[in-house]
Scaffold this active site. Structure first.
Site, short mmCIF file in Angstrom:
data_model
loop_
_atom_site.label_atom_id
_atom_site.label_comp_id
_atom_site.label_asym_id
_atom_site.label_seq_id
_atom_site.Cartn_x
_atom_site.Cartn_y
_atom_site.Cartn_z
N HIS A 1 0.80 -1.26 0.01
CA HIS A 1 0.24 0.10 -0.05
C HIS A 1 0.83 1.35 -0.21
CE1 HIS A 1 -2.57 -2.98 0.70
NE2 HIS A 1 -3.68 -2.25 -0.11
N CYS B 1 -9.80 -2.68 -11.45
CA CYS B 1 -9.11 -1.87 -10.47
C CYS B 1 -7.60 -2.17 -9.98
CB CYS B 1 -10.13 -1.41 -9.63
SG CYS B 1 -10.16 -2.65 -8.04
C1 PEP Z 1 -6.18 -5.47 -5.72
O1 PEP Z 1 -5.96 -5.89 -4.79
O2 PEP Z 1 -5.79 -5.36 -6.92
C2 PEP Z 1 -6.90 -4.02 -5.00
C3 PEP Z 1 -6.76 -3.04 -6.49
O3 PEP Z 1 -7.29 -3.92 -3.96
P1 PEP Z 1 -5.68 -3.12 -2.96
O4 PEP Z 1 -4.48 -3.07 -3.25
O5 PEP Z 1 -6.21 -1.83 -2.07
O6 PEP Z 1 -5.40 -4.64 -2.01
#
Ligand code: PEP
Ligand code: MG
Length: 588
Positions: free
Chosen positions: A209, A521
């Site tokens: 993140h 996404c």
């Molecule tokens: C993913 O896992 O691709 C996603 C968009 O969610 P995050 O990166 O917040 O886990």
């Protein structure tokens, strides 16, 4: 945050300095594009450990004085930080105020003095006393109290750092390149406020993140440089090349000139991309792509609207928790979601329910987990804490009055999770009806396809849900059994692995069968090499961080759907990630 604020989590920091050794190039993993040139701000973390040494009775008064003066220093820092934080964010100042309460607790300080008086060194007395309180809190029945255990950790580390003279000039990170072992999302928030120019870490996967935040903030970053904090000395000039994933330490004049020119070219390229804002995201043979933005805050919505985002495919609501360090009240949430939905209107906003757990915000997780990525994360946590989920769902519903809001569930593996969540949402609707609140009774509720289980049963989820959204960061993590934040396995982690591509394909096909919208996404949506592949899969909705939205639009406008189908045919025949890259590099 203004000058003088100390960094919160990395409290046991030692700034290292040594003689420069001439230009050197260190290779790492490109994590956020761009070039940064500046001085290094090196953070070496020295974890406190309990010592069994004893002190002589004659030294006890001195040790008590040392402790009391450390306590005063921490209190002074906190008061100063609260003042500064209030000018920026009441959320941050509230967190710091809770630390001040711990520092001012007479029982805790009295017990520490008592421990010192029995011959325990001050650092050890502090650690023993704080560990005792933390253990009690971790075992508390009340989750609020359990969540407070982390606050004790922050204060303990800060006290020990001061006792060990490991203090840090608060504004030192300003306008410099941060070199650290790892960076949490919380650190990232603070570094953003001190206007860090770039980031270099020893560990941390490309889809951690913190890296995603670096990309969102447009700050160049290179990760996975082993021993960076010992190989790079503080204050030395360094260049971060976030395109190539290299760091140049102590560059020569010629190298500096070369990179300054590259930096200018990159700026120029960005300016030229600006001309695409008004243009549609359409292939040369007329296939239109809905190009949405991933955002974490209301301000980021404005930035995305300015570059022409067609909507918002992912709002990571858990950043509200990270920023505050606690669960926000229902009223705070209503205000935040409504603000985002209003700023985005008439464009659609997709709020993702709190994705708590794993490498994200962990408050409320009942106890330590050995494998947090496989533990109480996302929808699992929300069903374990229906009070938190219902409070959020009611707030999102209240923000849906203008009918531009969707709600989506993270980390779903089994259909029962979706059904239970739907049931809770319906319960929220009944409560809002009873209380006379307006909301969108047909607010779409979607499922993130980010586990192999969900992808393999995508038809079941496509039938039940209003929309699907493919989270390739986690889909790759769970399919390849590879921790997305672990640099030791970073070369295996890749959303372009053929197994992940097959799951994406299955998901898109299932959505099409049930005529449900499907978007992607994860970071793969913005991957420079993947655009043709994704369009070829039939994806017509992509959601990316605002910083890459225009580049992606430019790529979409330069490909043809027909060629994309050929790329897909070849990519799906590959057996390795490198074969997929070769297909994407050479095209059809
Ligand atoms: C993913 O896992 O691709 C996603 C968009 O969610 P995050 O990166 O917040 O886990
Ligand atoms: Mg995810």
């Amino acid at each position: 945050m203004a000058d003088g604020v100390f960094l919160w989590r990395p409290v046991n920091l030692m700034l290292r300095s040594a003689a420069p050794q001439g230009e050197r190039t260190l290779k790492g993993i490109p994590a956020s594009a761009g070039i940064a040139i500046g001085r290094a701000f090196v953070l070496s973390i020295d974890s406190p450990s309990v010592s069994h040494e004893r002190i002589e009775p004659a030294s006890i008064p001195h040790e008590v004085t040392r402790f009391k003066s450390a306590l005063e220093s921490v209190a002074g820092e906190l008061v100063h930080a609260i003042d500064l934080a209030r000018q920026e964010s009441t959320n941050v100042s509230t967190i710091i105020e809770s630390f001040l309460l711990i520092v001012g607790d007479p029982v805790i300080s009295g017990n520490i003095v008592g421990r010192i008086e029995t011959g325990t060194p001050a650092e050890t007395a502090v650690m023993q006393e704080f560990d005792h309180h933390q253990n009690m809190l971790y075992n508390a029945r009340d989750s609020f109290l359990r969540d407070r255990a982390q606050d004790f950790d922050h204060v303990k580390e800060r006290l020990v750092a001061i006792l060990r003279n490991q203090t840090l000039s608060h504004a030192a990170a300003r306008n410099s390149i941060v070199v650290s072992g790892s960076i949490t999302p919380q650190d990232m928030l603070f570094f953003k406020q001190t206007r860090a120019l770039g980031f270099i870490t020893e560990i941390g996967g490309i889809n951690s993140h913190a890296c995603i935040m670096a990309r969102d903030m447009g700050i160049p970053a290179v990760i996975g440089i082993r021993n960076a904090t010992s190989d790079i000395v503080n204050n030395i000039t360094i260049i971060v090349d976030g395109y190539a994933g290299v760091v140049i330490v102590d560059p020569s004049d010629a190298t500096l000139r070369e990179y300054t020119a590259k930096q200018e070219q990159a700026e120029d390229y960005r300016r030229r991309l600006g001309k695409l804002i008004q243009e549609p995201a359409v292939t040369i043979d007329g296939a239109t792509v809905c190009l949405m933005a991933n955002v974490d805050t209301p301000k980021q919505v404005d930035a995305a609207v300015m570059v022409g985002a067609d909507g918002f495919g992912l709002v990571r609501t858990e950043y509200m928790l990270v920023e505050r360090g606690r669960y926000p009240s229902h009223e705070e949430q209503v205000e935040w979601y409504t603000d985002i939905a209003d700023r985005a209107f008439p464009k659609t906003v997709t709020f993702r329910a709190f994705d708590v757990g794993s490498d994200k915000f962990r408050e409320g997780i009942p106890h330590h987990e050995d494998n947090p990525a496989l533990g109480l994360r996302g929808i699992r946590f929300l069903l374990y804490r229906p009070d938190i989920f219902e409070q959020q769902a009611c707030a999102v519903l209240k923000a849906s009055v203008h009918r531009n809001v969707r709600f989506m569930l993270p980390m779903v593996c089994v259909i029962e999770e979706f059904e239970q969540a739907k049931h809770l949402i319906q319960h929220c609707m009944q409560k809002l009806d009873a209380d006379g609140f307006e909301y969108d009774a047909s607010m779409p509720v979607g499922v993130m396809i980010e586990t192999p289980a969900a992808a393999l049963l995508a038809d079941v989820f496509a039938k039940a849900a209003d929309f699907l959204s493919i989270g390739t960061n986690d889909l790759a993590q769970y399919t390849l059994a590879t921790d997305r934040t672990n640099e030791l396995v970073a070369d295996i982690f890749d959303a372009l692995h053929p197994s992940v591509l097959k799951l994406i394909r299955m998901t898109v096909d299932a959505a099409r069968t049930y005529e449900k919208p499907v978007s992607l996404c994860g970071e793969l949506a913005g991957h420079a090499a993947a655009t043709e592949l994704l369009i070829g899969f039939g994806l017509t909705e992509l959601s990316v961080s605002t910083s890459v939205l225009l580049e992606l639009k430019q790529r979409i406008r330069s490909v043809s759907k027909e060629d994309c189908l050929e790329v897909v045919r070849k990519a799906l025949a590959c057996t390795t990630t490198s074969e997929v890259y070769a297909v994407l590099a050479h095209g059809r």
